[in-house]
Design an enzyme around this catalytic site. Structure first.
Site, short mmCIF file in Angstrom:
data_model
loop_
_atom_site.label_atom_id
_atom_site.label_comp_id
_atom_site.label_asym_id
_atom_site.label_seq_id
_atom_site.Cartn_x
_atom_site.Cartn_y
_atom_site.Cartn_z
N ASP A 169 0.85 -1.20 0.00
CA ASP A 169 0.00 0.00 0.00
C ASP A 169 0.88 1.24 0.00
O ASP A 169 1.92 1.30 0.67
CB ASP A 169 -0.91 -0.02 1.24
CG ASP A 169 -2.04 0.98 1.13
OD1 ASP A 169 -3.20 0.54 1.02
OD2 ASP A 169 -1.77 2.20 1.20
N ILE A 170 0.47 2.25 -0.75
CA ILE A 170 1.26 3.47 -0.88
C ILE A 170 1.25 4.29 0.42
O ILE A 170 2.16 5.09 0.65
CB ILE A 170 0.74 4.30 -2.08
CG1 ILE A 170 1.82 5.20 -2.61
CG2 ILE A 170 -0.53 5.07 -1.74
CD1 ILE A 170 1.50 5.79 -3.99
N GLU A 228 -12.24 3.22 -1.24
CA GLU A 228 -11.79 4.37 -2.04
C GLU A 228 -11.49 3.99 -3.48
O GLU A 228 -11.74 4.77 -4.39
CB GLU A 228 -10.53 4.98 -1.41
CG GLU A 228 -10.82 5.72 -0.11
CD GLU A 228 -9.55 6.10 0.62
OE1 GLU A 228 -8.46 6.00 0.04
OE2 GLU A 228 -9.68 6.50 1.79
N HIS A 280 -9.88 -5.09 -3.37
CA HIS A 280 -8.55 -5.29 -2.81
C HIS A 280 -8.68 -5.72 -1.36
O HIS A 280 -9.50 -5.20 -0.62
CB HIS A 280 -7.69 -4.03 -2.92
CG HIS A 280 -8.38 -2.78 -2.48
ND1 HIS A 280 -9.32 -2.15 -3.26
CD2 HIS A 280 -8.28 -2.06 -1.35
CE1 HIS A 280 -9.76 -1.07 -2.62
NE2 HIS A 280 -9.15 -1.01 -1.45
P1 DGP Z 1 -9.67 1.38 0.36
O1 DGP Z 1 -10.00 2.50 1.27
O2 DGP Z 1 -10.02 0.04 0.98
O3 DGP Z 1 -10.29 1.55 -1.02
O4 DGP Z 1 -8.08 1.38 0.21
C1 DGP Z 1 -7.42 1.88 -0.89
C2 DGP Z 1 -5.94 1.78 -0.60
O5 DGP Z 1 -5.24 1.90 -1.82
C3 DGP Z 1 -5.40 2.88 0.32
O6 DGP Z 1 -4.92 2.28 1.52
C4 DGP Z 1 -4.27 3.51 -0.46
C5 DGP Z 1 -4.01 2.54 -1.58
N1 DGP Z 1 -3.62 3.16 -2.82
C6 DGP Z 1 -4.29 4.12 -3.52
N2 DGP Z 1 -3.63 4.45 -4.64
C7 DGP Z 1 -2.52 3.66 -4.67
C8 DGP Z 1 -1.44 3.54 -5.59
O7 DGP Z 1 -1.37 4.22 -6.62
N3 DGP Z 1 -0.47 2.64 -5.29
C9 DGP Z 1 -0.52 1.86 -4.16
N4 DGP Z 1 0.48 1.01 -3.94
N5 DGP Z 1 -1.53 1.96 -3.27
C10 DGP Z 1 -2.51 2.85 -3.52
#
Ligand code: DGP
Length: 123
Positions: free
Chosen positions: A36-37, A101, A106
């Site tokens: 996760d970023i 989000e 995921h």
């Molecule tokens: P959710 O709230 O469950 O939809 O979590 C979305 C997650 O995705 C959040 O913890 C941040 C992660 N995320 C969003 N954009 C990116 C990205 O471009 N790269 C990565 N590695 N993670 C991302």
């Protein structure tokens, strides 16, 4: 499918196709896992189906293999990260009330420290 539930690709499809960079830990024909970023704990990995399925509510019987693979890959990564003995949490958020989000299913794998109570208590 109604207009407001149009299936549009997200950034995760580009990560899966390696068109965008990520810290990818695992990929096979069904699922991909990457960090996760914005990690909330020392281990915070997202495990996603390669096929774009927007939410858990869009899962069909055809997706059962990928959904099951997400769990076996979670177990593998937990072991690779050395967090299996102390345990970890798996979370899948769905739509607005689930605070999802990114509309590409995921599973969050969170561990490496105590994740805290399951949900904050409501007043
Ligand atoms: P959710 O709230 O469950 O939809 O979590 C979305 C997650 O995705 C959040 O913890 C941040 C992660 N995320 C969003 N954009 C990116 C990205 O471009 N790269 C990565 N590695 N993670 C991302």
């Amino acid at each position: 499918m109604s207009e407001d539930r149009k299936i549009e690709e997200t950034i995760f499809s580009k990560i899966i196709r390696k068109e965008l960079p990520s810290d990818m830990l695992y990929q096979d024909e069904l699922v991909t896992a990457f960090r996760d970023i914005t990690p909330r704990l020392p281990t915070h990995v997202l495990i996603v189906p390669n096929r774009h399925i927007p939410t858990v509510d869009d899962v069909t019987a055809d997706d059962e293999a990928a959904m099951g693979r997400m769990l076996t890959v979670a177990r593998k990564i937990a072991r690779d990260e050395g967090i299996e003995a102390n345990g970890y949490r798996l979370i899948i958020n769905c739509r607005e009330h689930g605070r999802q989000e990114v509309p590409h299913i995921h599973m969050h794998l969170l561990g490496g420290a105590d994740v805290g109570p399951m949900l904050a208590k409501r007043d």
